[in-house]
Design an enzyme around this catalytic site. Sequence first.
Site, short mmCIF file in Angstrom:
data_model
loop_
_atom_site.label_atom_id
_atom_site.label_comp_id
_atom_site.label_asym_id
_atom_site.label_seq_id
_atom_site.Cartn_x
_atom_site.Cartn_y
_atom_site.Cartn_z
N ASN A 153 -4.13 -8.79 2.77
CA ASN A 153 -3.19 -9.61 3.20
C ASN A 153 -3.08 -9.79 4.74
O ASN A 153 -2.98 -10.70 5.50
CB ASN A 153 -1.77 -9.66 2.57
CG ASN A 153 -1.40 -8.11 2.54
OD1 ASN A 153 -2.09 -7.13 2.88
ND2 ASN A 153 0.16 -7.98 2.91
N GLU A 248 1.96 2.74 1.58
CA GLU A 248 2.77 1.78 2.11
C GLU A 248 2.63 0.52 1.04
O GLU A 248 1.56 0.04 0.97
CB GLU A 248 2.39 1.27 3.50
CG GLU A 248 3.31 0.02 4.08
CD GLU A 248 3.15 -1.09 3.61
OE1 GLU A 248 4.03 -1.66 2.84
OE2 GLU A 248 2.52 -2.00 4.14
N CYS A 286 4.43 -7.73 1.96
CA CYS A 286 5.28 -6.67 1.40
C CYS A 286 6.77 -7.01 1.84
O CYS A 286 7.83 -6.65 1.01
CB CYS A 286 4.99 -5.34 1.61
SG CYS A 286 3.27 -4.87 1.13
#
Length: 480
Positions: A153, A248, A286
């Site tokens: 992303n 993460e 996220c």
Amino acid sequence: MTTTHEFWLAGRRASGEAEFEVRHPHDDSLVAKVSVPTDAQVEEAVAAAAAAVPVFAATPAHQRAGALDHVAKRLAERTEEIARLITAENGKPIKWARGEVGRAVSVFRWAAEEARRTNGETLRLDTDPGGTGRYAIVRRFPRGAVLGIAPFNFPLNLVAHKVAPAIAVGAPIILKPAPATPLSALVLGEILAETDLPAGSWSVLPVENAEMPALVQDTRLPVISFTGSDRVGYQIMDSVPRKHVTLELGGNAAAVVLADWNSEADLDWAAGRIALFANYQGGQSCISVQRVIADASVYDRLVEKVVAKVGAQVTGDPYDEATDVGPLVDRKAAERVESWVEDAVAKGAKVLTGGSRDGAAYAPTVLAELPADAILATAEVFGPVLSLHRVEGTEEAFAAVNDSAFGLQAGVFTHDVQTAFRAHRELEVGGVIIGDAPSYRADQMPYGGVKDSGVGREGVRYAMDDFTFEKVLVLTGLDL
């Protein structure tokens, strides 16, 4: 004819025996072919990284900082070229791609500065009689070579968040970019090759995901930095319990709008920020806004504004300067989002805008009355979909934020400084953003989550801490 991109093995160009294709998400056109390293070449890269551990750790700070400065400078010079490459492989609108390059420049600049000012600390030990004449110097040293596993992303900036801190501390790194988006990382390799970093201190290996477990298990890579799904992240951590693993992972970030955020200007700002950051990057962040939790006193007015602003998001060709929302990374991702919205609607949710798919693109979508048993109520959508929730008061709002398996960041729209500190204390997340959406991130700040959102922190200095350990030197017999 499409050129096959080589990869970077211990700082030099190399090619393997196989290749894979990279396609543009908007129209599925062929962007590039990428050479895949053989098992022998992967072994060579890992062996070189292991051999480079003592050499790289001993390099002077100015050499590492100078290399990082060079990368920042060259990324800035090549901004438009790299931005268009990000759009080609990832599908994000060109304006967001330019922003990503700018952030990567900042990451490398910060890493150069941190490399220069990481000095350790000193401790007097004569605070007790047994320590008379003793003085301690505490410095940090690399844990060893790093395996950096990056997602699709942010194919440049999240790569930067692994490579830059590793270079700053003198830890060799094997970078595995996402197979869907390896091109930005390979260009970064071009720039790194212009520096005088030691041989073996870095490699960019575009291996397929199926080949990742061998790298994960390799004991010569004692540090793993992974960004991606919680399912894969915790599989990695569970499989190597003696390694130092930072994760993460995902989230289902909430934006909370409280009763005191009630003027028309307040609600316009909140609605605009929510609409923007529920849909930027196609919702593939996220910390995209997925849940909007609004006090009943402002809910109806806010809903009207959010729906209007989401509906005004411009979708289409990501190379068009006017486009706000491009396609998802591929058609399969858009089909998954479509199926989750259909599940929510079947269970009673109402679509206020959006709710349609066109190939790999999914229209920016707002849902109301989302039932608790819908997939979207608990999972990370990773697409341009948000849901609206009415609550009564701050306590119920904060309880709703915490009613999640994830805890990455939350945004709280309030003017009350006491409420801001309460949010900081009570919300089970890694970051609380007051007066804005949860999607704000400065690349030098500690970034990461709690619960299923991961362990450890990114943000240059904080990642440097994760990649190193403290070692104490005690001097004896000193006249202090």
